[in-house]
Design a protein around this motif. Structure first.
Motif, mmCIF file in Angstrom:
data_model
loop_
_atom_site.group_PDB
_atom_site.id
_atom_site.type_symbol
_atom_site.label_atom_id
_atom_site.label_comp_id
_atom_site.label_asym_id
_atom_site.label_seq_id
_atom_site.Cartn_x
_atom_site.Cartn_y
_atom_site.Cartn_z
ATOM 1 N N HIS A 263 43.351 42.693 22.865
ATOM 2 C CA HIS A 263 42.988 44.081 22.573
ATOM 3 C C HIS A 263 42.381 44.769 23.797
ATOM 4 N N LEU A 264 42.058 43.994 24.827
ATOM 5 C CA LEU A 264 41.505 44.555 26.064
ATOM 6 C C LEU A 264 42.590 44.845 27.091
ATOM 7 N N GLY A 265 43.837 44.615 26.715
ATOM 8 C CA GLY A 265 44.942 44.868 27.629
ATOM 9 C C GLY A 265 45.303 43.703 28.523
ATOM 10 N N LEU A 266 44.733 42.535 28.269
ATOM 11 C CA LEU A 266 45.058 41.338 29.047
ATOM 12 C C LEU A 266 46.023 40.479 28.242
ATOM 13 N N ASN A 267 47.171 40.232 28.816
ATOM 14 C CA ASN A 267 48.186 39.424 28.141
ATOM 15 C C ASN A 267 48.257 38.053 28.809
ATOM 16 N N LEU A 268 47.509 37.111 28.279
ATOM 17 C CA LEU A 268 47.492 35.771 28.843
ATOM 18 C C LEU A 268 48.716 35.000 28.356
ATOM 19 N N ALA A 368 38.897 35.845 38.405
ATOM 20 C CA ALA A 368 38.579 37.192 37.929
ATOM 21 C C ALA A 368 39.700 37.780 37.084
ATOM 22 N N THR A 369 39.374 38.863 36.398
ATOM 23 C CA THR A 369 40.344 39.640 35.621
ATOM 24 C C THR A 369 40.202 41.108 36.029
ATOM 25 N N PRO A 370 41.068 41.984 35.521
ATOM 26 C CA PRO A 370 40.893 43.410 35.796
ATOM 27 C C PRO A 370 39.600 43.981 35.221
ATOM 28 N N ILE A 371 38.955 43.238 34.333
ATOM 29 C CA ILE A 371 37.673 43.656 33.776
ATOM 30 C C ILE A 371 36.582 43.024 34.640
ATOM 31 N N PRO A 372 35.780 43.832 35.325
ATOM 32 C CA PRO A 372 34.908 43.315 36.393
ATOM 33 C C PRO A 372 33.990 42.167 36.022
#
Length: 433
Positions: A263-268, A368-372
């Motif tokens: 739901h945060l836009g991260l597609n693992l 890291a991810t796009p979410i800091p």
């Protein structure tokens, strides 16, 4: 910094250990009542950097089709309409080329070799025990074509400077005397003298106790419901026992990681591969393995753990199903009795299954991810035990702003983003409170 680690398997606990050693205030959350009670509970027990290979390999699609008609197949695909699985399988197939295999194996060996070194340092520093042995791993081949086909792996081992020995039948028996009575079943082997073995469950529990002595807080029986976001960052972890806040968040929930961040836009691209194991009490030490023997035909590892033999392996693509399948037990039993018959009674074994978090390229996702303020340490597939210490150390260095000891850019989530950048939050949406 205040850091929350989600998950208390071997990956979560090693992450917590190294973060605490770096001076951070760490809390670990897990739905179970103690460490390593899911995927890390009864894995194969091998710490095998040199055998760190992606399942996506040249020839696997054809082999998978043949395995569909074999009783003792190492890979089983259960029929099911699942779009997530179909997408994952498509990505895996794209990695089944010689070029992709070489790249993927090389980076897997890199993190695995580093992890073995970190584990050695940790053992020296703490004196931790976990039925450890440092007597190498022997991959045995029942057919000459298997031995001939090991050439591509040997090339990668040689390129990465990993010590190895190609053995004939007599050499295999010299390395593993328990094979003497069944030597006619094998034609040769590939031995990696630098590999190790150990009980992952014992290790994780002992390290958790040591981490607690450093000040790490473990919250057991707490179910994570959602990661909530505000202002482009994770603001809190919502659990069934209230909200928990921190400066940084580490997702180490193995096969359950994708659901927490979708739901945060991260597609693992992580899918569960179901594995099985038998744990057999040793009845005749002269017939038992002294370390780990990899049965190439069945993709089964037979490992000595103290006074027990752990027989683990297989891969069943069946979603999140945790039911025990007697056909898989029969395959594990056949492998161990074929090679080490009489060493123990499989009828007395503990039969177990667990879900491995597999990426389509075989490499874990660390960093890291796009979410800091959100970091990942997940997707280790069948190699979580092998890669655990190195992954935990790498993650702690990245969070602490310390230059890691190894190249890490191709180990992170960025490799799944077009352009390979994680500097901006992509598609970040706030969670529903």
């Amino acid at each position: 910094m205040k850091i929350v680690v989600l998950g208390a398997g071997v990956i979560g606990v090693t992450s917590a250990w190294y973060l605490a050693k770096a001076g951070h205030e760490v809390t670990v959350i897990d739905r179970q009542q103690g460490p390593a009670l899911e995927t890390s509970y009864a894995n194969a027990g091998e710490i095998s950097p040199g055998y760190s290979s992606p399942w996506a390999a040249p020839g696997i699609p054809l082999k998978a089709m043949k395995w569909m008609f074999q009783r003792h197949a190492p890979l089983v695909l259960q029929p099911r309409l699942d779009m997530h699985r179909l997408g994952w399988l498509a990505q895996m197939l794209r990695n089944c080329t010689s070029a992709a295999y070489a790249v993927n194996k090389s980076r897997m060996v890199r993190i695995a070799e580093y992890s073995r070194d970190c584990l050695s340092d940790l053992r020296t520093e703490t004196g931790i025990h976990y039925d450890e042995r440092t007597q190498g791993t022997l991959q045995v081949f029942r057919k000459q074509e298997q031995l001939d086909g090991a050439g591509k792996d040997i090339e990668v081992l040689r390129a990465d400077g990993v010590p190895f020995e190609v053995l004939d039948r007599a050499g295999c028996v010299a390395a593993e005397p328990g094979l003497a009575r069944t030597a006619d079943k094998i034609v040769g082997g590939l031995r990696l003298p630098g590999d190790e073995t150990g009980d992952c469950f014992k290790f994780t529990n002992n390290l958790a106790e040591m981490a607690a002595s450093l000040g790490v807080t473990f919250r057991w029986g707490v179910t994570v419901e959602a990661l909530e976001a505000e202002g482009g960052r994770i603001s809190t972890v919502r659990t069934d026992q209230g909200r928990i806040t921190a400066d940084r968040y580490v997702l180490a929930m193995g096969p359950h990681s994708p659901q927490l961040v979708r739901h945060l836009g991260l597609n693992l691209p992580i899918y569960p591969l179901k594995g099985y194991s038998l744990t057999i009490p040793i009845e005749d030490e002269n017939l038992a393995p002294v370390s780990t023997v990899m049965d190439e035909t069945y993709k089964v590892a037979i490992t000595r753990l103290g006074d027990r033999i752990r027989v683990g392996g297989l891969a069943e693509i069946a979603g999140y199903d945790l039911s025990l399948n007697d056909r898989r037990r029969a395959t594990l039993t056949k492998s161990v009795t074929d090679l080490f018959g009489g060493s123990g009674d499989p009828a007395k074994a503990e039969f177990w299954t667990g879900l491995r978090p597999m990426t389509p390229d075989g490499t874990p996702i660390v960093g890291a991810t796009p979410i800091p303020n959100l970091y990942l340490n997940t997707g280790h597939g069948t190699l979580g035990w092998t890669m655990s210490a190195g992954s935990g150390r790498l993650l702690a260095d990245l969070i602490s702003g310390k230059k890691p000891d190894i190249a890490h850019e191709d180990l992170g989530y960025a490799r799944y983003i077009k352009g390979g950048k994680t500097s901006r939050a992509q598609g970040l949406q706030p969670a529903n409170a």
